[in-house]
Design a protein around this motif. Structure first.
Motif, short mmCIF file in Angstrom:
data_model
loop_
_atom_site.label_atom_id
_atom_site.label_comp_id
_atom_site.label_asym_id
_atom_site.label_seq_id
_atom_site.Cartn_x
_atom_site.Cartn_y
_atom_site.Cartn_z
N MET A 1 21.47 50.43 -1.35
CA MET A 1 21.37 49.02 -1.90
C MET A 1 23.16 48.85 -2.30
SD MET A 1 18.87 46.83 -1.46
CE MET A 1 19.48 45.66 -2.52
N VAL A 2 23.48 49.80 -2.79
CA VAL A 2 24.97 49.84 -3.59
C VAL A 2 26.02 49.67 -2.00
CG1 VAL A 2 26.89 51.09 -4.44
CG2 VAL A 2 24.47 50.73 -5.49
N ILE A 3 25.74 50.51 -1.18
CA ILE A 3 26.46 50.22 -0.15
C ILE A 3 26.41 48.94 0.79
CG2 ILE A 3 26.73 51.51 2.18
CD1 ILE A 3 25.91 54.28 1.01
N ALA A 176 20.09 38.73 6.60
CA ALA A 176 19.20 39.74 7.48
C ALA A 176 19.14 41.27 7.16
CB ALA A 176 19.74 39.68 8.84
N VAL A 177 20.29 41.78 6.68
CA VAL A 177 20.59 43.10 6.46
C VAL A 177 19.95 43.03 5.15
CG1 VAL A 177 22.11 44.79 5.68
CG2 VAL A 177 22.77 43.42 7.83
N ILE A 183 12.92 45.56 2.93
CA ILE A 183 11.80 45.84 3.70
C ILE A 183 11.75 47.43 3.82
CG2 ILE A 183 10.68 45.82 5.71
CD1 ILE A 183 11.54 42.91 5.85
N THR A 184 13.06 47.86 4.13
CA THR A 184 12.88 49.62 4.06
C THR A 184 12.80 50.20 2.94
OG1 THR A 184 14.63 49.11 6.07
CG2 THR A 184 14.38 51.43 4.86
N LEU A 185 13.38 49.61 1.87
CA LEU A 185 13.15 50.19 0.45
C LEU A 185 11.85 50.19 0.28
CD1 LEU A 185 16.23 49.13 -1.41
CD2 LEU A 185 15.66 51.66 -0.55
N ALA A 186 11.24 48.81 0.41
CA ALA A 186 9.50 48.84 -0.07
C ALA A 186 8.87 49.78 1.03
CB ALA A 186 9.37 47.30 0.29
N VAL A 187 9.04 49.62 2.06
CA VAL A 187 8.33 50.97 2.94
C VAL A 187 8.42 52.33 2.10
CG1 VAL A 187 8.25 52.06 5.10
CG2 VAL A 187 8.27 49.45 4.68
N LEU A 188 9.59 52.64 2.01
CA LEU A 188 9.84 54.14 1.60
C LEU A 188 9.34 54.23 0.17
CD1 LEU A 188 13.85 54.41 2.62
CD2 LEU A 188 12.00 55.66 3.52
N LEU A 189 9.56 53.22 -0.71
CA LEU A 189 9.04 53.38 -1.82
C LEU A 189 7.52 53.50 -1.87
CD1 LEU A 189 10.48 50.64 -4.20
CD2 LEU A 189 10.78 53.25 -4.41
#
Length: 513
Positions: A1-3, A176-177, A183-189
């Motif tokens: 998220m920082v990047i 979009a990013v 979404i990616t973070l939610a899936v990873l979490l």
């Protein structure tokens, strides 16, 4: 998220800066410069019109537009140079300025000078035609300049539209990013954190439900794994504690059975002590006395002394057995605990001690005492033993005085029994409550040394404690703490702050007990 946030910030800043620059160039450079170019064209037309009017009339007022046009031309040219420094249309502006100066120098100024010198219509037609041709060339240069500024405006508009398109595309891409990242973070979490946490919660519920043998190992990230290890350590500790508790419960059960057996044997011993042991002692004492009476003339003084020793020992043995039996029965008998006024307990104890009170000349001062939930007989025995000790260990130089008072402190009653006797040294504060412990020889004071031990056992049976007030001087003070019934008095304070002393005399019938 920082990047993602950092890159989005950089990209957004770049596209916004480009859009701002394109907008500023169009609004602050191209448009004002184009307006100034139109002012230059208007100023030159005014100059040409003024010169033509002056040539026809010879009047100086027709030269005013010529002079104002020159000033306006200079101002507009200077502003264009300031606003559009380095812009391509500046070349066309230079050409206009050069042709304008050339027209004034070669045609306008000489014709004005000739009219002033020779009058109107003094300028030949050839020179007028040359002036017109020169100004037509200037008009062509102005048209070229206008075309250049129009082209620059169109290019600036195109750049602005392009920058806006890039800006919109960039921001849509950033959004979009961001959405994709979320979404990616939610899936990873979900995969890395939430599922291990759900497994950890399920394992915790199983352990909580009683499955202490379930191993807690959920995996996942380091923090969740560390939490699972802590829970596993806690489970192992609980299992260990439960096993120790089970073993302790089994040990307690065995000890309880052993205690019941021991109590049964103790009850049998009490029965034997109260009947079977006392009967031989009575026979020993009786037949020894009969022996003394029948053979008195045949016994010398030494033999009679031995007989007295035997009789006294048998009687003291009977007293010890009775008191030991009384001590063993405290807390074992099925006594009924009822609300009992300690004032009544003191009254009954004083009736039992009436003869001793009368012989000693003592008195008992009693304040207002509370009502205690307990065994009536034991509470009377407690008061009787404490008052009896105060009368027994009285000071030889003064009559005994016993003062009994009570104070409510929180959820407890604090009862003090104070006398003016010989007192007890602080070093014996614990020893006096042990059974059969005496501080004086039997020849000085009678007794078996069981009285205070009996008092402590009675107070402990009622959920309290008794202790010697080692700070008190001039006698002895015992402090008794008993639990207070919540409905028997105020929460705190002296029940009777200044009780009127009551002098208790021996009753008329000292045999009451």
């Amino acid at each position: 998220m920082v990047i993602v946030l950092s890159l989005s910030t950089v990209v957004g800043s770049v596209v916004l800066r480009r859009t701002t620059q394109a907008s500023n160039r169009l609004a602050d450079v191209i448009s004002p410069s184009r307006l100034e170019a139109e002012r230059i064209q208007t100023a030159l037309v005014d100059q040409e019109t003024g010169v033509r009017g002056f040539l026809l009339s010879g009047k100086d007022e027709f030269l005013n537009p010529y002079r104002r046009g020159q000033a306006t031309e200079k101002q507009a040219a200077a502003r264009i140079q300031r606003l559009a420094a380095g812009a391509p249309p500046l070349r066309e502006l230079g050409q206009v300025e050069r042709l304008s100066a050339q027209w004034r120098l070669r045609h306008a100024e000489p014709m004005i000078e000739r009219v002033r010198r020779d009058g109107p219509d003094s300028v030949p037609t050839s020179e007028t035609e040359a002036s017109r041709q020169s100004f037509d060339m200037l008009r062509a240069a102005l048209t070229v300049q206008e075309t250049a500024w129009s082209r620059a405006r169109n290019e600036a508009r195109a750049d602005l539209l392009s920058a806006r398109a890039v800006r919109d595309f960039s921001f849509m891409t950033i959004v979009a990013v961001f959405l994709l990242t979320i979404i990616t973070l939610a899936v990873l979490l979900r995969l890395v954190v939430f599922r291990p946490l759900e497994r950890l919660a399920a394992a915790s519920r199983r352990v909580t439900a009683g499955d202490f043998g379930h191993h807690v190992d959920t995996g996942g990230p380091a923090d969740v794994a560390a939490l699972a290890q802590d829970m596993e350590a806690m489970r192992l500790r609980i299992v260990t504690e439960l096993e120790e508790t089970r073993q302790s419960r089994e040990l307690l059960t065995r000890q309880t059975r052993e205690l019941k057996r021991s109590n049964s044997e103790l009850e049998q011993f009490a029965y034997v002590a109260s009947h079977d042991l006392q009967e031989p002692l009575r026979k020993v004492a009786s037949f020894t006395q009969m022996l003394e009476q029948r053979y008195a003339d045949q016994l010398d003084d030494r033999a009679k002394q031995y007989i007295d020793f035997a009789v006294d020992g048998a009687k003291r043995m009977q007293v010890l057995i009775n008191e030991l039996l009384t001590f063993s029965r405290i807390g074992r008998t099925n006594a009924e605990s009822v609300p009992f006024d300690l004032n009544d307990a003191v009254d009954l104890a004083l009736r039992n001690l009436a003869a001793r009170l009368e012989d000693s000349g003592g008195r008992v001062e009693v304040g207002e005492l509370p009502t205690i939930i307990g065994d009536r007989t034991q509470l009377v025995m407690l008061c009787q033993n404490l008052i009896s000790n105060a009368l027994k260990f009285r000071h030889p130089d003064r009559a005994p005085v016993v003062c009994i008072q009570a104070q409510r402190v929180g959820a407890e009653w604090r009862i003090s029994v104070t006398d003016n006797g010989i007192g007890i040294e602080p070093r014996f504060a614990d020893k006096i409550f042990l059974i059969f412990q005496r501080l004086h020889n039997r020849d000085q004071y009678e007794g078996t040394g069981i009285g205070l031990a009996l008092c402590r056992k009675i107070v402990a049976y009622h959920g309290g404690r008794i202790e010697l007030d080692i700070a008190h001087t001039g006698g002895t003070r015992f402090l008794i703490t008993l639990p207070a019934d919540k409905d028997t008095g105020p929460d705190d304070g002296l029940l009777d702050p200044a009780p009127a002393p009551i002098k208790v005399s021996a009753p008329a019938d000292p045999a009451v007990s």
